[in-house]
Write a protein that holds these residues in place. Sequence first.
Motif, PDB file in Angstrom:
ATOM      1  N   MET A   1     -11.149  -9.178  14.824  1.00  0.00           N
ATOM      2  CA  MET A   1     -10.793  -9.615  13.037  1.00  0.00           C
ATOM      3  C   MET A   1     -10.931 -10.222  12.473  1.00  0.00           C
ATOM      4  O   MET A   1     -11.460 -11.482  13.034  1.00  0.00           O
ATOM      5  CB  MET A   1      -8.847 -10.007  13.153  1.00  0.00           C
ATOM      6  CG  MET A   1      -8.110  -8.851  13.644  1.00  0.00           C
ATOM      7  SD  MET A   1      -8.176  -7.133  12.977  1.00  0.00           S
ATOM      8  CE  MET A   1      -7.372  -6.184  13.516  1.00  0.00           C
ATOM      9  N   ASP A  46     -10.749  -8.520   7.698  1.00  0.00           N
ATOM     10  CA  ASP A  46      -9.003  -7.567   7.218  1.00  0.00           C
ATOM     11  C   ASP A  46      -7.955  -8.478   7.234  1.00  0.00           C
ATOM     12  O   ASP A  46      -6.538  -8.182   7.029  1.00  0.00           O
ATOM     13  CB  ASP A  46      -9.226  -7.991   9.717  1.00  0.00           C
ATOM     14  CG  ASP A  46      -9.694  -7.230  10.215  1.00  0.00           C
ATOM     15  OD1 ASP A  46      -9.483  -5.979   9.808  1.00  0.00           O
ATOM     16  OD2 ASP A  46     -10.646  -7.754  10.373  1.00  0.00           O
ATOM     17  N   THR A  73      -6.217  -4.637   2.693  1.00  0.00           N
ATOM     18  CA  THR A  73      -7.050  -6.055   2.806  1.00  0.00           C
ATOM     19  C   THR A  73      -4.980  -6.885   2.389  1.00  0.00           C
ATOM     20  O   THR A  73      -5.354  -7.884   1.019  1.00  0.00           O
ATOM     21  CB  THR A  73      -8.156  -6.891   2.287  1.00  0.00           C
ATOM     22  OG1 THR A  73      -9.071  -5.612   2.848  1.00  0.00           O
ATOM     23  CG2 THR A  73      -8.735  -8.255   2.654  1.00  0.00           C
ATOM     24  N   LEU A 116      -1.486  -9.782  10.179  1.00  0.00           N
ATOM     25  CA  LEU A 116      -2.541  -8.191  10.733  1.00  0.00           C
ATOM     26  C   LEU A 116      -1.896  -7.182  11.399  1.00  0.00           C
ATOM     27  O   LEU A 116      -2.563  -6.124  11.304  1.00  0.00           O
ATOM     28  CB  LEU A 116      -3.676  -9.213  11.546  1.00  0.00           C
ATOM     29  CG  LEU A 116      -4.800 -10.184  10.801  1.00  0.00           C
ATOM     30  CD1 LEU A 116      -5.044 -11.200  11.918  1.00  0.00           C
ATOM     31  CD2 LEU A 116      -5.557  -9.186  10.328  1.00  0.00           C
ATOM     32  N   ARG A 117      -0.091  -7.589  11.904  1.00  0.00           N
ATOM     33  CA  ARG A 117      -0.153  -6.289  12.487  1.00  0.00           C
ATOM     34  C   ARG A 117       0.744  -5.862  11.699  1.00  0.00           C
ATOM     35  O   ARG A 117       0.215  -4.208  11.995  1.00  0.00           O
ATOM     36  CB  ARG A 117       1.097  -7.286  13.931  1.00  0.00           C
ATOM     37  CG  ARG A 117       0.911  -7.729  14.808  1.00  0.00           C
ATOM     38  CD  ARG A 117       2.018  -7.747  15.859  1.00  0.00           C
ATOM     39  NE  ARG A 117       1.942  -9.234  16.193  1.00  0.00           N
ATOM     40  CZ  ARG A 117       3.274 -10.015  15.732  1.00  0.00           C
ATOM     41  NH1 ARG A 117       4.107  -9.039  15.454  1.00  0.00           N
ATOM     42  NH2 ARG A 117       3.990 -10.582  15.238  1.00  0.00           N
ATOM     43  N   SER A 119      -0.611  -4.716   9.136  1.00  0.00           N
ATOM     44  CA  SER A 119      -2.009  -4.368   8.408  1.00  0.00           C
ATOM     45  C   SER A 119      -2.555  -3.196   9.896  1.00  0.00           C
ATOM     46  O   SER A 119      -2.419  -2.305   8.715  1.00  0.00           O
ATOM     47  CB  SER A 119      -3.245  -5.348   8.229  1.00  0.00           C
ATOM     48  OG  SER A 119      -3.837  -4.813   7.426  1.00  0.00           O
ATOM     49  N   GLU A 120      -2.061  -3.132  10.446  1.00  0.00           N
ATOM     50  CA  GLU A 120      -2.705  -2.695  11.441  1.00  0.00           C
ATOM     51  C   GLU A 120      -1.700  -1.028  11.635  1.00  0.00           C
ATOM     52  O   GLU A 120      -2.125  -0.216  12.226  1.00  0.00           O
ATOM     53  CB  GLU A 120      -3.017  -2.931  13.024  1.00  0.00           C
ATOM     54  CG  GLU A 120      -3.748  -4.009  13.070  1.00  0.00           C
ATOM     55  CD  GLU A 120      -3.838  -4.730  14.865  1.00  0.00           C
ATOM     56  OE1 GLU A 120      -2.880  -4.141  15.687  1.00  0.00           O
ATOM     57  OE2 GLU A 120      -4.553  -5.077  15.117  1.00  0.00           O
ATOM     58  N   LYS A 121      -0.322  -1.804  11.724  1.00  0.00           N
ATOM     59  CA  LYS A 121       0.214  -0.307  11.471  1.00  0.00           C
ATOM     60  C   LYS A 121       0.619  -0.024  10.588  1.00  0.00           C
ATOM     61  O   LYS A 121       0.969   1.552  10.685  1.00  0.00           O
ATOM     62  CB  LYS A 121       2.370  -1.123  11.907  1.00  0.00           C
ATOM     63  CG  LYS A 121       2.180  -1.356  12.582  1.00  0.00           C
ATOM     64  CD  LYS A 121       4.237  -1.895  13.151  1.00  0.00           C
ATOM     65  CE  LYS A 121       4.048  -3.043  14.320  1.00  0.00           C
ATOM     66  NZ  LYS A 121       5.431  -3.565  14.302  1.00  0.00           N
ATOM     67  N   GLU A 123      -2.794   0.782   8.939  1.00  0.00           N
ATOM     68  CA  GLU A 123      -3.646   1.557   9.004  1.00  0.00           C
ATOM     69  C   GLU A 123      -3.253   2.636  10.355  1.00  0.00           C
ATOM     70  O   GLU A 123      -3.756   3.981  10.044  1.00  0.00           O
ATOM     71  CB  GLU A 123      -4.616   1.119   9.838  1.00  0.00           C
ATOM     72  CG  GLU A 123      -6.415   1.415   9.300  1.00  0.00           C
ATOM     73  CD  GLU A 123      -6.747   1.543   8.235  1.00  0.00           C
ATOM     74  OE1 GLU A 123      -7.406   2.756   8.576  1.00  0.00           O
ATOM     75  OE2 GLU A 123      -6.457   1.057   7.144  1.00  0.00           O
ATOM     76  N   LYS A 124      -2.831   3.098  11.009  1.00  0.00           N
ATOM     77  CA  LYS A 124      -2.001   3.572  12.434  1.00  0.00           C
ATOM     78  C   LYS A 124      -1.239   4.767  11.450  1.00  0.00           C
ATOM     79  O   LYS A 124      -1.155   6.162  12.082  1.00  0.00           O
ATOM     80  CB  LYS A 124      -1.890   3.301  13.002  1.00  0.00           C
ATOM     81  CG  LYS A 124      -2.508   2.620  14.355  1.00  0.00           C
ATOM     82  CD  LYS A 124      -1.648   1.721  14.925  1.00  0.00           C
ATOM     83  CE  LYS A 124      -2.402   0.744  15.828  1.00  0.00           C
ATOM     84  NZ  LYS A 124      -1.666   0.143  17.981  1.00  0.00           N
TER      85      LYS A 124
END
Length: 164
Positions: A1, A46, A73, A116-117, A119-121, A123-124
């Motif tokens: 990241m 990220d 972002t 970041l978590r 953001s990842e969720k 994105e998924k």
Amino acid sequence: MKILVVEDDLALSAGLCFELDMNGYITVAAYNCQKVRQLVQNETFDLAILDVNLPDGNGFELCREMRERCPDTPVIFLTANDLEENILKGYDLGAEDYITKPFNIKILLKKVDVALRHSEKAEKKKWRAPGELRRQGTSIPTPFPGRWMKERALMSAGIIRKTG
């Protein structure tokens, strides 16, 4: 990241980058708005950690510009500005968090991890790359024009599903 650290205090910037690097992140430091504008033209990040008071502008305006260029972002403000109106302005601009100095580095690291978590969720939950659908765990290429309309129709009919 990869994390963009925008802080004009060189010692604090170096310390932040060191702590983030030691925790497995890649950091890029910028000390003013001009440098940030150059960086975001050529690189993706990220997460961005922004100070509000910068020598050639302010972090609020920088956040607004970054939101236009890279809306996904996450941004965390890290600043000495602790007035309620500033904190609310930061959140209104879409910041994930607003941390005032002085701060605890362990808490900052935890907030970075959480942002970041999230953001990842998010994105998924987005659509897969154009033309890639999932049906029972396998990819189905769809190389025809108007694909997104057909993908939506197939999803509505329950033939395929969004991944994530």
